[in-house]
Motif scaffolding. Structure first.
Motif, PDB file in Angstrom:
ATOM      1  N   UNK A   1      38.518 -15.437  50.232  1.00  0.00           N
ATOM      2  CA  UNK A   1      37.621 -15.143  49.126  1.00  0.00           C
ATOM      3  C   UNK A   1      38.167 -13.949  48.330  1.00  0.00           C
ATOM      4  N   UNK A   2      38.146 -14.076  47.046  1.00  0.00           N
ATOM      5  CA  UNK A   2      38.619 -13.001  46.182  1.00  0.00           C
ATOM      6  C   UNK A   2      37.555 -11.911  46.093  1.00  0.00           C
ATOM      7  N   UNK A   3      37.956 -10.654  46.288  1.00  0.00           N
ATOM      8  CA  UNK A   3      36.984  -9.563  46.150  1.00  0.00           C
ATOM      9  C   UNK A   3      36.643  -9.323  44.677  1.00  0.00           C
ATOM     10  N   UNK A   4      35.572  -8.636  44.461  1.00  0.00           N
ATOM     11  CA  UNK A   4      35.164  -8.251  43.106  1.00  0.00           C
ATOM     12  C   UNK A   4      36.328  -7.481  42.469  1.00  0.00           C
ATOM     13  N   UNK A   5      36.739  -7.843  41.264  1.00  0.00           N
ATOM     14  CA  UNK A   5      37.876  -7.169  40.617  1.00  0.00           C
ATOM     15  C   UNK A   5      37.690  -5.656  40.505  1.00  0.00           C
ATOM     16  N   UNK A   6      36.452  -5.200  40.406  1.00  0.00           N
ATOM     17  CA  UNK A   6      36.215  -3.745  40.318  1.00  0.00           C
ATOM     18  C   UNK A   6      36.700  -3.039  41.573  1.00  0.00           C
ATOM     19  N   UNK A   7      36.497  -3.676  42.736  1.00  0.00           N
ATOM     20  CA  UNK A   7      36.941  -3.064  43.990  1.00  0.00           C
ATOM     21  C   UNK A   7      38.464  -3.080  44.089  1.00  0.00           C
ATOM     22  N   UNK A   8      39.067  -4.164  43.648  1.00  0.00           N
ATOM     23  CA  UNK A   8      40.523  -4.260  43.648  1.00  0.00           C
ATOM     24  C   UNK A   8      41.129  -3.198  42.736  1.00  0.00           C
ATOM     25  N   UNK A   9      40.542  -3.041  41.549  1.00  0.00           N
ATOM     26  CA  UNK A   9      41.050  -2.039  40.617  1.00  0.00           C
ATOM     27  C   UNK A   9      40.803  -0.615  41.116  1.00  0.00           C
ATOM     28  N   UNK A  10      39.677  -0.396  41.767  1.00  0.00           N
ATOM     29  CA  UNK A  10      39.420   0.929  42.357  1.00  0.00           C
ATOM     30  C   UNK A  10      40.436   1.225  43.460  1.00  0.00           C
ATOM     31  N   UNK A  11      40.757   0.213  44.249  1.00  0.00           N
ATOM     32  CA  UNK A  11      41.761   0.372  45.295  1.00  0.00           C
ATOM     33  C   UNK A  11      43.118   0.709  44.676  1.00  0.00           C
ATOM     34  N   UNK A  12      43.438   0.048  43.566  1.00  0.00           N
ATOM     35  CA  UNK A  12      44.705   0.317  42.880  1.00  0.00           C
ATOM     36  C   UNK A  12      44.734   1.743  42.322  1.00  0.00           C
ATOM     37  N   UNK A  13      43.613   2.200  41.768  1.00  0.00           N
ATOM     38  CA  UNK A  13      43.556   3.573  41.258  1.00  0.00           C
ATOM     39  C   UNK A  13      43.747   4.580  42.384  1.00  0.00           C
ATOM     40  N   UNK A  14      43.183   4.283  43.548  1.00  0.00           N
ATOM     41  CA  UNK A  14      43.362   5.168  44.697  1.00  0.00           C
ATOM     42  C   UNK A  14      44.819   5.196  45.124  1.00  0.00           C
ATOM     43  N   UNK A  15      45.472   4.047  45.131  1.00  0.00           N
ATOM     44  CA  UNK A  15      46.899   3.962  45.441  1.00  0.00           C
ATOM     45  C   UNK A  15      47.696   4.844  44.483  1.00  0.00           C
ATOM     46  N   UNK A  16      47.415   4.729  43.198  1.00  0.00           N
ATOM     47  CA  UNK A  16      48.133   5.529  42.206  1.00  0.00           C
ATOM     48  C   UNK A  16      47.835   7.022  42.365  1.00  0.00           C
ATOM     49  N   UNK A  17      46.628   7.347  42.798  1.00  0.00           N
ATOM     50  CA  UNK A  17      46.286   8.753  43.042  1.00  0.00           C
ATOM     51  C   UNK A  17      47.080   9.307  44.217  1.00  0.00           C
ATOM     52  N   UNK A  18      47.275   8.490  45.260  1.00  0.00           N
ATOM     53  CA  UNK A  18      48.123   8.927  46.380  1.00  0.00           C
ATOM     54  C   UNK A  18      49.540   9.205  45.886  1.00  0.00           C
ATOM     55  N   UNK A  19      50.053   8.352  44.999  1.00  0.00           N
ATOM     56  CA  UNK A  19      51.398   8.577  44.458  1.00  0.00           C
ATOM     57  C   UNK A  19      51.442   9.826  43.584  1.00  0.00           C
TER      58      UNK A  19
END
Length: 108
Positions: A1-19
């Motif tokens: 099941x595909x997660x809500x795109x907002x959660x995916x994008x929030x996860x991506x923003x967190x990834x970029x914040x770690x970088x």
């Protein structure tokens, strides 16, 4: 099941914040290594620089696995993994800051 795109994008923003954090830590380590020898004791300056650059490498190296694990949990509707390295970064950066603060106070 595909997660809500907002959660995916929030996860991506967190990834970029770690970088971004890794880049800032690396810049701090390079800056610490470039401090003139008469400001801090040379070996302490080197230790602080190595700590900062090591934290940088750890943040950069763990950013993608963390993103991947969270993405997997979102897709499987499973509990999110705990932030295992939060304490390492918190205490590591606090240690660098305290040592630098003590050295600044002692050099005045």
């Amino acid at each position: 099941m595909e997660p809500d795109p907002r959660f995916t994008l929030a996860n991506e923003r967190t990834f970029l914040t770690w970088l971004s954090t890794a880049l800032a830590l690396s810049a701090g380590g390079v800056a610490m290594a470039a401090v003139p020898a008469d400001v801090f004791v040379p070996w302490v300056r080197t230790v602080l620089a190595v700590m900062l650059v090591s934290l940088s490498a750890l943040a950069a190296g763990m950013a993608y696995p963390r993103w991947r694990n969270i993405q997997r949990a979102l897709r499987n509707q499973a509990p999110l993994p705990p932030p295992a390295l939060a304490a390492v970064f918190g205490y590591g950066i606090a240690t660098v800051a305290i040592v630098a603060l003590v050295l600044i106070i002692l050099s005045v």
